[in-house]
Design an enzyme around this catalytic site. Structure first.
Site, short mmCIF file in Angstrom:
data_model
loop_
_atom_site.label_atom_id
_atom_site.label_comp_id
_atom_site.label_asym_id
_atom_site.label_seq_id
_atom_site.Cartn_x
_atom_site.Cartn_y
_atom_site.Cartn_z
N LYS A 74 -8.96 -46.24 14.94
CA LYS A 74 -7.44 -47.20 14.94
C LYS A 74 -6.94 -47.53 16.29
CE LYS A 74 -3.00 -47.96 14.84
NZ LYS A 74 -2.00 -47.64 16.08
N ASP A 114 -4.81 -48.59 10.20
CA ASP A 114 -3.98 -47.09 10.34
C ASP A 114 -3.82 -46.93 8.81
OD1 ASP A 114 -1.38 -48.70 9.60
OD2 ASP A 114 -1.33 -49.12 11.49
#
Length: 208
Positions: free
Chosen positions: A115, A133
């Site tokens: 991420k 995410d």
DNA sequence: AAAACGGGGGC
DNA sequence: GCCCCAGTTTT
């Protein structure tokens, strides 16, 4: 295409924010600070940190105790502070002060997972990448864009399902959408601007 | 697969 | 006062 309609409607509701194009080092440090931390808190801490240590060289030479003090409010500071210093040291020592612009090298940095690395690629370097995410993962599945178990799987599937023009926007759009409408529990489907495009709303009873 | 890391903000 | 949060690393 329904995914285009989803993105267009979300763009209309959530105009572009701060993450357009920025210095890769600041994007990297800010994103690590933001892990499991709300943006308002992250922004305050990042501001304080960069005011004193604005470059990899400066941060690499900083006292960990001082970094801890500056970023205390984001939480996890005893873990994050030494990681930030080590990230700065590696960039300063091994990469001539330049943040690496590829996934594999970014993943070598402590505290940097997919991420965070993807945020650096997209927001720091303007490359085509998708930062997945928990919000992007959850909502992509709820909407029916993908059917996946892990965020990495979501990232891979979205690369096929989502036209490239939307890649750089999906993270911020879905994070905002996920924070005030499509929440993890008790989503506010009654206020949802894309309820008619949501596959999950029809398939399950777990939505309000 | 699950735990650990954490102060701050929302309710 | 309780619960959750723009993840990643370690067990």
């Amino acid at each position: 295409m329904t995914v285009d309609m989803i993105m267009e409607r979300l763009k209309k509701r959530y105009p572009p924010g701060k993450f357009e194009s920025n210095d890769p080092f600041r994007v990297l440090i800010s994103t690590v600070l933001s892990q499991r931390t709300r943006d308002e808190v992250t922004d305050r801490a990042a501001e304080k940190l960069f005011a004193r240590y604005g470059t990899p060289g400066a941060l690499a030479d900083a006292d960990v105790d001082d970094i801890e003090e500056l970023i205390r409010e984001v939480g996890f500071y005893r873990v994050k502070a030494p990681r930030l210093k080590e990230i700065a040291r590696i960039i300063d020592n091994d990469f001539q002060g330049r943040v690496p612009a590829d996934m594999d090298t970014l993943l070598l940095l402590p505290g940097v997972g997919r991420k965070t690395a993807n945020c650096v690629l997209v927001y720091g370097f303007g490359l085509d990448a998708i930062a997945v995410d928990t919000h992007v993962h959850r909502i992509s599945n709820r909407l029916g864009l993908v059917s996946t178990k892990t965020p990495e799987e979501t990232e891979i599937k979205l690369r096929s399902a989502l036209p490239k023009e939307h890649w750089r926007h999906i993270n911020e759009l879905l994070v905002r959408f996920g924070r005030d409408i499509c929440r993890p529990i008790s989503p506010k489907c009654g206020l949802c601007p894309i309820i008619d495009l949501c596959q999950g709303r029809r398939d399950t009873k777990t939505f309000v």
